[in-house]
Scaffold this motif. Structure first.
Motif, PDB file in Angstrom:
ATOM      1  N   GLU A   1       1.007  -1.304  -0.093  1.00 51.51           N
ATOM      2  CA  GLU A   1      -0.031  -0.101  -0.159  1.00 51.51           C
ATOM      3  C   GLU A   1       0.757   1.130   0.074  1.00 51.51           C
ATOM      4  O   GLU A   1       0.753   2.328  -0.555  1.00 51.51           O
ATOM      5  CB  GLU A   1      -1.095  -0.042   1.179  1.00 51.51           C
ATOM      6  CG  GLU A   1      -1.991  -1.042   1.148  1.00 51.51           C
ATOM      7  CD  GLU A   1      -2.771  -1.261   2.473  1.00 51.51           C
ATOM      8  OE1 GLU A   1      -2.257  -1.204   3.523  1.00 51.51           O
ATOM      9  OE2 GLU A   1      -4.147  -1.465   2.188  1.00 51.51           O
ATOM     10  N   ASN A   2       1.938   1.407   0.864  1.00 54.64           N
ATOM     11  CA  ASN A   2       2.782   2.424   0.687  1.00 54.64           C
ATOM     12  C   ASN A   2       3.433   2.683  -0.462  1.00 54.64           C
ATOM     13  O   ASN A   2       3.483   3.904  -0.992  1.00 54.64           O
ATOM     14  CB  ASN A   2       4.158   2.184   1.778  1.00 54.64           C
ATOM     15  CG  ASN A   2       3.597   2.356   3.283  1.00 54.64           C
ATOM     16  OD1 ASN A   2       2.611   3.078   3.409  1.00 54.64           O
ATOM     17  ND2 ASN A   2       4.439   2.040   4.016  1.00 54.64           N
ATOM     18  N   GLU A   3       3.765   1.564  -1.304  1.00 52.49           N
ATOM     19  CA  GLU A   3       4.297   1.546  -2.517  1.00 52.49           C
ATOM     20  C   GLU A   3       3.427   2.317  -3.765  1.00 52.49           C
ATOM     21  O   GLU A   3       3.810   3.330  -4.309  1.00 52.49           O
ATOM     22  CB  GLU A   3       4.760   0.331  -3.087  1.00 52.49           C
ATOM     23  CG  GLU A   3       5.775   0.496  -4.212  1.00 52.49           C
ATOM     24  CD  GLU A   3       6.167  -0.890  -4.715  1.00 52.49           C
ATOM     25  OE1 GLU A   3       7.085  -0.820  -5.840  1.00 52.49           O
ATOM     26  OE2 GLU A   3       5.825  -1.863  -4.452  1.00 52.49           O
ATOM     27  N   THR A   4       2.192   1.736  -3.255  1.00 54.90           N
ATOM     28  CA  THR A   4       1.083   2.210  -4.377  1.00 54.90           C
ATOM     29  C   THR A   4       1.001   3.841  -4.035  1.00 54.90           C
ATOM     30  O   THR A   4       0.682   4.471  -5.005  1.00 54.90           O
ATOM     31  CB  THR A   4      -0.128   1.525  -3.999  1.00 54.90           C
ATOM     32  OG1 THR A   4       0.216   0.388  -4.340  1.00 54.90           O
ATOM     33  CG2 THR A   4      -1.292   2.019  -4.919  1.00 54.90           C
ATOM     34  N   LEU A   5       0.981   4.007  -2.809  1.00 54.32           N
ATOM     35  CA  LEU A   5       0.543   5.636  -2.517  1.00 54.32           C
ATOM     36  C   LEU A   5       1.628   6.582  -2.846  1.00 54.32           C
ATOM     37  O   LEU A   5       1.498   7.598  -3.148  1.00 54.32           O
ATOM     38  CB  LEU A   5       0.101   5.537  -0.899  1.00 54.32           C
ATOM     39  CG  LEU A   5      -0.412   6.871  -0.459  1.00 54.32           C
ATOM     40  CD1 LEU A   5      -1.728   6.983  -1.393  1.00 54.32           C
ATOM     41  CD2 LEU A   5      -0.653   6.785   1.047  1.00 54.32           C
ATOM     42  N   LEU A   6       2.936   6.070  -2.957  1.00 53.21           N
ATOM     43  CA  LEU A   6       4.094   6.908  -3.132  1.00 53.21           C
ATOM     44  C   LEU A   6       3.976   7.310  -4.811  1.00 53.21           C
ATOM     45  O   LEU A   6       4.662   8.167  -5.123  1.00 53.21           O
ATOM     46  CB  LEU A   6       5.344   6.166  -2.682  1.00 53.21           C
ATOM     47  CG  LEU A   6       5.809   6.698  -1.516  1.00 53.21           C
ATOM     48  CD1 LEU A   6       7.070   5.708  -1.200  1.00 53.21           C
ATOM     49  CD2 LEU A   6       6.176   8.043  -1.403  1.00 53.21           C
ATOM     50  N   ARG A   7       3.282   6.327  -5.701  1.00 53.08           N
ATOM     51  CA  ARG A   7       3.270   6.515  -6.966  1.00 53.08           C
ATOM     52  C   ARG A   7       2.838   7.893  -7.350  1.00 53.08           C
ATOM     53  O   ARG A   7       1.651   8.243  -6.866  1.00 53.08           O
ATOM     54  CB  ARG A   7       2.610   5.612  -7.539  1.00 53.08           C
ATOM     55  CG  ARG A   7       3.291   4.370  -8.013  1.00 53.08           C
ATOM     56  CD  ARG A   7       2.764   3.424  -8.963  1.00 53.08           C
ATOM     57  NE  ARG A   7       3.296   1.996  -8.948  1.00 53.08           N
ATOM     58  CZ  ARG A   7       2.761   1.060  -8.409  1.00 53.08           C
ATOM     59  NH1 ARG A   7       1.480   1.113  -7.811  1.00 53.08           N
ATOM     60  NH2 ARG A   7       3.240  -0.084  -8.299  1.00 53.08           N
ATOM     61  N   GLY A   8       3.470   8.710  -8.145  1.00 51.82           N
ATOM     62  CA  GLY A   8       3.168  10.158  -8.396  1.00 51.82           C
ATOM     63  C   GLY A   8       3.102  11.123  -7.296  1.00 51.82           C
ATOM     64  O   GLY A   8       2.662  12.269  -7.725  1.00 51.82           O
ATOM     65  N   ALA A   9       3.897  10.816  -6.303  1.00 48.08           N
ATOM     66  CA  ALA A   9       3.889  11.904  -5.127  1.00 48.08           C
ATOM     67  C   ALA A   9       4.763  13.035  -5.627  1.00 48.08           C
ATOM     68  O   ALA A   9       5.602  12.766  -6.315  1.00 48.08           O
ATOM     69  CB  ALA A   9       4.301  11.298  -3.958  1.00 48.08           C
ATOM     70  N   ASP A  10       4.374  14.186  -5.238  1.00 48.20           N
ATOM     71  CA  ASP A  10       5.041  15.208  -5.742  1.00 48.20           C
ATOM     72  C   ASP A  10       5.843  15.803  -4.626  1.00 48.20           C
ATOM     73  O   ASP A  10       6.933  16.852  -4.707  1.00 48.20           O
ATOM     74  CB  ASP A  10       4.304  16.670  -5.993  1.00 48.20           C
ATOM     75  CG  ASP A  10       3.294  16.355  -7.047  1.00 48.20           C
ATOM     76  OD1 ASP A  10       3.947  16.088  -8.411  1.00 48.20           O
ATOM     77  OD2 ASP A  10       2.258  16.168  -7.264  1.00 48.20           O
ATOM     78  N   GLY A  11       5.877  15.089  -3.443  1.00 51.55           N
ATOM     79  CA  GLY A  11       6.709  15.467  -2.299  1.00 51.55           C
ATOM     80  C   GLY A  11       6.241  14.535  -1.060  1.00 51.55           C
ATOM     81  O   GLY A  11       5.184  14.026  -1.258  1.00 51.55           O
ATOM     82  N   VAL A  12       7.220  14.514  -0.380  1.00 54.47           N
ATOM     83  CA  VAL A  12       6.913  13.390   1.149  1.00 54.47           C
ATOM     84  C   VAL A  12       7.438  14.385   2.206  1.00 54.47           C
ATOM     85  O   VAL A  12       8.748  14.913   2.332  1.00 54.47           O
ATOM     86  CB  VAL A  12       7.744  12.217   1.029  1.00 54.47           C
ATOM     87  CG1 VAL A  12       7.752  11.494   2.163  1.00 54.47           C
ATOM     88  CG2 VAL A  12       7.402  11.416  -0.256  1.00 54.47           C
ATOM     89  N   VAL A  13       6.555  14.103   3.318  1.00 57.58           N
ATOM     90  CA  VAL A  13       7.288  14.460   4.763  1.00 57.58           C
ATOM     91  C   VAL A  13       7.561  13.297   5.417  1.00 57.58           C
ATOM     92  O   VAL A  13       6.599  12.422   5.607  1.00 57.58           O
ATOM     93  CB  VAL A  13       5.933  15.392   5.449  1.00 57.58           C
ATOM     94  CG1 VAL A  13       6.284  15.584   6.998  1.00 57.58           C
ATOM     95  CG2 VAL A  13       5.565  16.754   4.913  1.00 57.58           C
ATOM     96  N   PHE A  14       8.679  13.050   5.713  1.00 61.49           N
ATOM     97  CA  PHE A  14       8.873  12.040   6.332  1.00 61.49           C
ATOM     98  C   PHE A  14       8.666  12.078   7.868  1.00 61.49           C
ATOM     99  O   PHE A  14       9.440  12.796   8.231  1.00 61.49           O
ATOM    100  CB  PHE A  14      10.413  11.133   6.092  1.00 61.49           C
ATOM    101  CG  PHE A  14      10.539  10.105   6.585  1.00 61.49           C
ATOM    102  CD1 PHE A  14      10.358   8.702   6.068  1.00 61.49           C
ATOM    103  CD2 PHE A  14      11.153   9.772   7.844  1.00 61.49           C
ATOM    104  CE1 PHE A  14      10.502   7.513   6.730  1.00 61.49           C
ATOM    105  CE2 PHE A  14      11.352   8.521   8.709  1.00 61.49           C
ATOM    106  CZ  PHE A  14      11.154   7.427   7.676  1.00 61.49           C
ATOM    107  N   VAL A  15       7.855  11.420   8.460  1.00 63.21           N
ATOM    108  CA  VAL A  15       7.666  11.921  10.063  1.00 63.21           C
ATOM    109  C   VAL A  15       8.106  10.305  10.783  1.00 63.21           C
ATOM    110  O   VAL A  15       8.132   9.385  10.703  1.00 63.21           O
ATOM    111  CB  VAL A  15       6.144  11.761  10.320  1.00 63.21           C
ATOM    112  CG1 VAL A  15       5.913  11.886  11.832  1.00 63.21           C
ATOM    113  CG2 VAL A  15       5.573  12.795   9.678  1.00 63.21           C
ATOM    114  N   ALA A  16       9.226  10.891  11.491  1.00 60.66           N
ATOM    115  CA  ALA A  16       9.999   9.827  12.365  1.00 60.66           C
ATOM    116  C   ALA A  16       9.735  10.057  13.762  1.00 60.66           C
ATOM    117  O   ALA A  16       9.311  11.270  14.273  1.00 60.66           O
ATOM    118  CB  ALA A  16      11.579  10.015  12.026  1.00 60.66           C
ATOM    119  N   SER A  17       9.704   8.945  14.463  1.00 59.21           N
ATOM    120  CA  SER A  17       9.495   9.085  16.015  1.00 59.21           C
ATOM    121  C   SER A  17      10.968   9.359  16.842  1.00 59.21           C
ATOM    122  O   SER A  17      11.936   8.833  16.317  1.00 59.21           O
ATOM    123  CB  SER A  17       9.075   7.717  16.501  1.00 59.21           C
ATOM    124  OG  SER A  17       9.002   7.858  17.997  1.00 59.21           O
TER     125      SER A  17
END
Length: 189
Positions: free
Chosen positions: A81-97
């Motif tokens: 699901e993550n791989e599918t959702l990343l398709r076509g992303a114009d940017g990412v906020v990577f939230v780390a703990s």
């Protein structure tokens, strides 16, 4: 990938909140939802097997087009699901703990994201990516230097945040929206 509709004069950009389970992606989106004018924003919880959150934000006009950011996050995510959702992303906020015990989960999630984006042909030195080190208000935290060493190898803009207090929750999104629009301007306008 941005969708530009010249007939309706609209730009639609896709932003993804990505990171390990429990880092604060959903809580970040809920906080953002509360802070924006309800006339400019719609918040949708989509009915999938796993919880997916989508936030649609109108930011007014850019280049004489109405601009919208579609912001997504999965909760209890799976690799596919993550791989599918990343398709076509114009940017990412990577939230780390920022919690010490979550160091390995952060590293694994970041590596997974890198792999997916690289497989999609993204140049990670140029791709709009912002890091949000969440839970900075708790005790037993990783040193900031360690978080940066583990996750910020591309020298991206990063923020220490707290979803509970709201500290630096909006800033990563604002910064990423500017980055995404700047890249869109260079490639399309």
């Amino acid at each position: 990938m941005s969708l530009i509709n010249t007939n309706s004069k609209e730009i639609h950009c896709k932003i993804l909140y990505y990171g390990p389970e429990g880092a604060g992606k959903k809580t970040s989106l809920l906080y953002i939802k509360e802070k924006f004018d309800k006339e400019k924003l719609s918040f949708i919880q989509l009915p999938f097997k796993k919880e997916m959150y989508a936030l649609v934000l109108s930011i007014g006009e850019i280049f004489s087009f109405k601009a919208y950011f579609h912001i997504y996050s999965l909760n209890n995510e799976s690799k596919k699901e993550n791989e599918t959702l990343l398709r076509g992303a114009d940017g990412v906020v990577f939230v780390a703990s920022s919690k010490k015990e979550d160091r390995q989960k952060n590293k694994e999630s970041f590596s997974e994201m890198e792999e997916f984006l690289t497989n999609q042909g993204k140049n990670l030195l140029q791709f709009p990516l912002v890091l949000q080190y969440n839970k900075s208000d708790l005790t037993h935290l990783q040193p900031l230097k360690q978080l940066k060493m583990d996750l910020n190898k591309y020298n991206n803009k990063d923020f220490k945040s707290s979803c509970l207090t709201g500290d630096f929750i909006l800033e990563p999104l604002k910064y990423l929206c500017k980055l995404s629009l700047s890249q869109l301007k260079h490639s399309h306008f």
